[in-house]
Design an enzyme around this catalytic site. Structure first.
Site, PDB file in Angstrom:
ATOM      1  N   HIS A  11       0.830  -1.216   0.000  1.00 33.84           N
ATOM      2  CA  HIS A  11       0.000   0.000   0.000  1.00 33.84           C
ATOM      3  C   HIS A  11       0.862   1.264   0.000  1.00 33.84           C
ATOM      4  O   HIS A  11       2.046   1.248   0.357  1.00 33.84           O
ATOM      5  CB  HIS A  11      -0.925   0.002   1.216  1.00 33.84           C
ATOM      6  N   GLU A  88      -2.059  -7.000   7.282  1.00 33.48           N
ATOM      7  CA  GLU A  88      -0.741  -6.943   7.915  1.00 33.48           C
ATOM      8  C   GLU A  88      -0.723  -7.848   9.147  1.00 33.48           C
ATOM      9  O   GLU A  88      -1.770  -8.290   9.642  1.00 33.48           O
ATOM     10  CB  GLU A  88      -0.441  -5.491   8.301  1.00 33.48           C
TER      11      GLU A  88
END
Length: 212
Positions: A11, A88
């Site tokens: 990202h 994550e």
């Protein structure tokens, strides 16, 4: 069995990235730089799609990944398929803290984080062993759905790290010597249950000023 090519993308930048706060599962949006990175990435993927012909776009369900994938999704006409398994690592009680704050408030835990103790489970979070197993399971599952095709996966630095280690044979406990750059393009192949590194850390599509 034919190989699948995975284009793994981290990202774009967030405010917490910029100041070094642990994000984990905390849902932090992109900052202004991250939004610019996402737009530049989208333009690059539109060019790449003419040759790569991406079969699918899989995205972590956290906002920073969705915002990074959105311009590319629009540009190449592929819907984002959200998968929470692409999140994550869960940093549990350390989320929202900098490394300095963790060291001060949780010195014993920080020692494990610094040493990359594979089976150290963060309170309310994941160990490296658990996180790596989740990562390789979801990437393998997605790759197996698309034999002999190319897919896009927009996720997080930790996901990229686990994939890199699997492809290169580097242990979870070994200090990281490879880059995990925001909005970078990283390519792996997957065949017969094994990952192989194709290219890593491509940020040629980003303006140097934005990357800095």
């Amino acid at each position: 069995m034919t190989a699948t090519t995975l284009w793994l993308i981290r990202h774009g930048e967030t405010a917490w990235n910029a100041i070094g706060r642990m994000q984990g599962h905390t849902d932090i949006p992109l900052n202004e730089t991250g939004l610019e990175q996402a737009d530049l990435l989208g333009r690059q993927l539109q060019k790449d799609n003419a040759q790569a012909h991406f079969a699918a776009l899989y995205v972590s369900d956290l906002a920073r990944a969705r915002q990074t994938a959105q311009p590319g999704s629009h540009a190449i006409g592929l819907a984002m398929e959200l998968d929470p398994q692409l999140r994550e690592r869960n940093y549990g009680i350390y989320e929202g803290l900098t490394r300095e704050q963790i060291a001060e408030q949780y010195p014993e835990g920080f020692a494990h984080i610094k040493a990359r103790t594979p089976d150290y489970q963060i309170p309310e979070g994941e160990s490296l062993v658990q996180f790596s197993a989740r990562t390789l399971d979801v990437l393998g599952r997605l790759a197996n759905k698309h034999p002999d095709q190319q897919i896009l996966v927009v996720a997080h630095g930790g996901i990229l790290d686990c994939a890199y280690r699997a492809a290169t044979g580097i242990g979870l406990e070994v200090p990281r010597g490879h880059a995990l750059l925001n909005a970078s393009i990283n390519r792996l192949s997957f065949e017969d249950g094994h990952f192989r590194l194709l290219s890593w850390g491509d940020v040629a599509h980003l303006d140097p000023g934005i990357l800095e």
